[in-house]
Enzyme design. Sequence first.
Site, PDB file in Angstrom:
ATOM      1  N   GLU A  78       8.794  15.756  16.358  1.00  0.00           N
ATOM      2  CA  GLU A  78       9.342  15.644  15.009  1.00  0.00           C
ATOM      3  C   GLU A  78       8.562  16.595  14.105  1.00  0.00           C
ATOM      4  O   GLU A  78       7.356  16.448  13.915  1.00  0.00           O
ATOM      5  CB  GLU A  78       9.215  14.213  14.484  1.00  0.00           C
ATOM      6  CG  GLU A  78       9.832  14.045  13.106  1.00  0.00           C
ATOM      7  CD  GLU A  78       9.651  12.636  12.555  1.00  0.00           C
ATOM      8  OE1 GLU A  78      10.570  12.161  11.869  1.00  0.00           O
ATOM      9  OE2 GLU A  78       8.602  12.027  12.809  1.00  0.00           O
TER      10      GLU A  78
ATOM     11  N   GLY B 253       2.750   4.032  13.807  1.00  0.00           N
ATOM     12  CA  GLY B 253       3.451   2.776  14.049  1.00  0.00           C
ATOM     13  C   GLY B 253       2.918   2.049  15.268  1.00  0.00           C
ATOM     14  O   GLY B 253       2.773   0.816  15.266  1.00  0.00           O
TER      15      GLY B 253
ATOM     16  N   LYS C 194       0.846  -1.194   0.000  1.00  0.00           N
ATOM     17  CA  LYS C 194       0.000   0.000   0.000  1.00  0.00           C
ATOM     18  C   LYS C 194       0.878   1.239   0.000  1.00  0.00           C
ATOM     19  O   LYS C 194       1.507   1.573   0.991  1.00  0.00           O
ATOM     20  CB  LYS C 194      -0.934   0.057   1.203  1.00  0.00           C
ATOM     21  CG  LYS C 194      -2.049   1.113   1.009  1.00  0.00           C
ATOM     22  CD  LYS C 194      -2.616   1.653   2.297  1.00  0.00           C
ATOM     23  CE  LYS C 194      -1.831   2.808   2.846  1.00  0.00           C
ATOM     24  NZ  LYS C 194      -1.922   4.052   2.015  1.00  0.00           N
TER      25      LYS C 194
ATOM     26  N   GLU D 222       9.863   1.429  10.817  1.00  0.00           N
ATOM     27  CA  GLU D 222      10.872   2.497  10.729  1.00  0.00           C
ATOM     28  C   GLU D 222      10.110   3.787  10.926  1.00  0.00           C
ATOM     29  O   GLU D 222       9.332   4.212  10.077  1.00  0.00           O
ATOM     30  CB  GLU D 222      11.574   2.446   9.364  1.00  0.00           C
ATOM     31  CG  GLU D 222      12.893   3.217   9.351  1.00  0.00           C
ATOM     32  CD  GLU D 222      12.763   4.584   8.705  1.00  0.00           C
ATOM     33  OE1 GLU D 222      12.577   5.556   9.479  1.00  0.00           O
ATOM     34  OE2 GLU D 222      12.826   4.687   7.481  1.00  0.00           O
TER      35      GLU D 222
ATOM     36  N   GLY E 126       6.839   5.330   8.705  1.00  0.00           N
ATOM     37  CA  GLY E 126       5.998   6.498   8.898  1.00  0.00           C
ATOM     38  C   GLY E 126       6.146   7.036  10.309  1.00  0.00           C
ATOM     39  O   GLY E 126       7.184   6.861  10.956  1.00  0.00           O
ATOM     40  N   SER E 127       5.111   7.662  10.807  1.00  0.00           N
ATOM     41  CA  SER E 127       5.184   8.310  12.110  1.00  0.00           C
ATOM     42  C   SER E 127       5.136   7.293  13.242  1.00  0.00           C
ATOM     43  O   SER E 127       4.580   6.204  13.100  1.00  0.00           O
ATOM     44  CB  SER E 127       4.023   9.296  12.271  1.00  0.00           C
ATOM     45  OG  SER E 127       2.796   8.607  12.421  1.00  0.00           O
ATOM     46  N   THR E 128       5.692   7.677  14.373  1.00  0.00           N
ATOM     47  CA  THR E 128       5.667   6.815  15.555  1.00  0.00           C
ATOM     48  C   THR E 128       4.240   6.580  16.025  1.00  0.00           C
ATOM     49  O   THR E 128       3.873   5.472  16.435  1.00  0.00           O
ATOM     50  CB  THR E 128       6.508   7.446  16.674  1.00  0.00           C
ATOM     51  OG1 THR E 128       7.881   7.490  16.249  1.00  0.00           O
ATOM     52  CG2 THR E 128       6.411   6.649  17.962  1.00  0.00           C
ATOM     53  N   GLU E 129       3.405   7.611  15.943  1.00  0.00           N
ATOM     54  CA  GLU E 129       2.009   7.475  16.368  1.00  0.00           C
ATOM     55  C   GLU E 129       1.288   6.386  15.577  1.00  0.00           C
ATOM     56  O   GLU E 129       0.618   5.519  16.148  1.00  0.00           O
ATOM     57  CB  GLU E 129       1.296   8.813  16.191  1.00  0.00           C
ATOM     58  CG  GLU E 129      -0.169   8.794  16.571  1.00  0.00           C
ATOM     59  CD  GLU E 129      -0.879  10.104  16.283  1.00  0.00           C
ATOM     60  OE1 GLU E 129      -2.061  10.223  16.666  1.00  0.00           O
ATOM     61  OE2 GLU E 129      -0.269  10.990  15.664  1.00  0.00           O
TER      62      GLU E 129
ATOM     63  N   CYS F  37      13.084  10.996   8.072  1.00  0.00           N
ATOM     64  CA  CYS F  37      13.107  10.572   9.476  1.00  0.00           C
ATOM     65  C   CYS F  37      14.476  10.810  10.103  1.00  0.00           C
ATOM     66  O   CYS F  37      14.582  10.992  11.311  1.00  0.00           O
ATOM     67  CB  CYS F  37      12.734   9.096   9.579  1.00  0.00           C
ATOM     68  SG  CYS F  37      11.055   8.721   9.054  1.00  0.00           S
TER      69      CYS F  37
END
Length: 500
Positions: free
Chosen positions: A401, A253, A195, A270, A248-251, A304
């Site tokens: 970030e 993830g 995706k 990542e 992508g973002s930690t949130e 990142c």
Amino acid sequence: MTAPIDGSKFLDPRVAAFVSGRHAMLIGGQWLPAASGRTLDVLDPSSGKVIGAVPAGEAADVDLAVKVARKAFSGPWSSMVPAERAKLIWRLADLIEQHGDMLGPVNSYECGKPIGDSRNGEVPFTAETFRYYAGWATKLNGESMTINAPGDWHAYTRREPVGVVGQIIPWNFPLAMLAWKVAPALATGCTIVLKPAEQTPIGALYFGKLVEEAGFPEGVVNIVTGFGEAAGAAMSGHPDIDKIAFTGSTEVGKMIARAATGNLKKVSLELGGKAPTIVLADADVEMAVAGASSAAFFNAGQSCGAGTRFFVHRKIYDKVMAGVAERAEKLRLGPGLDPASELGPVVSQQQMERITRLICEGKSSGAEIVTGGGRAGDTGYFVKPTIISNTTRDMSVIREEIFGPVACAMPFDDEDLDALARDANDTEYGLAASIWTNNLGAAHRLAAKIKSGTVWINCHNFNDVTMPFGGFKQSGWGRELGAQALDLYTQTKTVAIRLP
């Protein structure tokens, strides 16, 4: 510093025709619309204009793609000898290279990246990644072991593919991140449901045409376009996907990791970063200025690993800051397709608003703008390259970030390596860092103290397909690139035979 209206006048007619054409998803060797019939618009970030539309895939589309990927995994792909898989992957690399005149401009048009970075950087790196993992396809060996138990035994391990993998790709490096995930998965014998980001799906669909041309069996690579909250969420929780890979973002993830617990699928992530750029007193000032500028502003700061926290010795602080500010003010902003552009737009209205909000929060908290400080122009999603000083550790510009062309600068007086490391590590992230010095001993000692997946010395944003990349702390799980990436897509089976 103003931004041009858009980059359409630089657009090759072939690229324009493909981008604006009718698009479908690749599922089981067929090009299909979304089951719902819905589509999503793709925008040019240099103008905000709609340039194309792709299917808005949802759970039903993901489910179909998983079914055909499972069938391909159990069928022709699993029975193909590794040498034949290697040939197909290598052929795909050649096609990526041959179609660089299409892939590069499509990439720049969708995400705003300067065309030189796409054509001369991301496309060749994408092809090289597939070539590197083509070589690994024939080298995934197990090992035999000497058994401690009494009796005669023959024991060995097999390295087997995980199975069907779901891969969710970000918009900042759409081709490179695709290669980082797809290439090792193919080399190990997995099948894929991919995706791409909803902001940059068209390049991935062009890649799908190259997969077909290379001759991969139907269902080995499937591409479902759609929104993250629909298609991405369906992949993360799907009970018949064996492994999920996300950048992508930690949130987001964390949301994926929670969704994956249903069948305890393997997960690699990542995620975000807040990389320190540490400039010691003995550093080459000219080199440090060039390096810090690139660390902060490369790809409009949408990396990142971007160097967003400058720690500079006070002895050279003024020189370094003046040099970085001068470079920032001279950067030519423009649409990615303009060959003269040095800094493109950020990817979306939402991203631009988030960046400018964080800059304003920094100013209201007492930080000072050295240069830049907001939107550039009134069309498209351009943000001025920005340096912020007089920051404190509790400010949102230091903690969060930003993911834009913004860096915060902080001087230090004492080169106590333990203290420097504490400051560098004072973040929830741990993806990357850079150290600028001519003292090799100090560089090694400081690198050992920094809690980060990658530490660069006298360089920043340097990646090579042979080098593993990933994060500590909340910057993710697992490593991509290098031989370690193969561990994400394989599992070990032990076989023990009691000999008569």
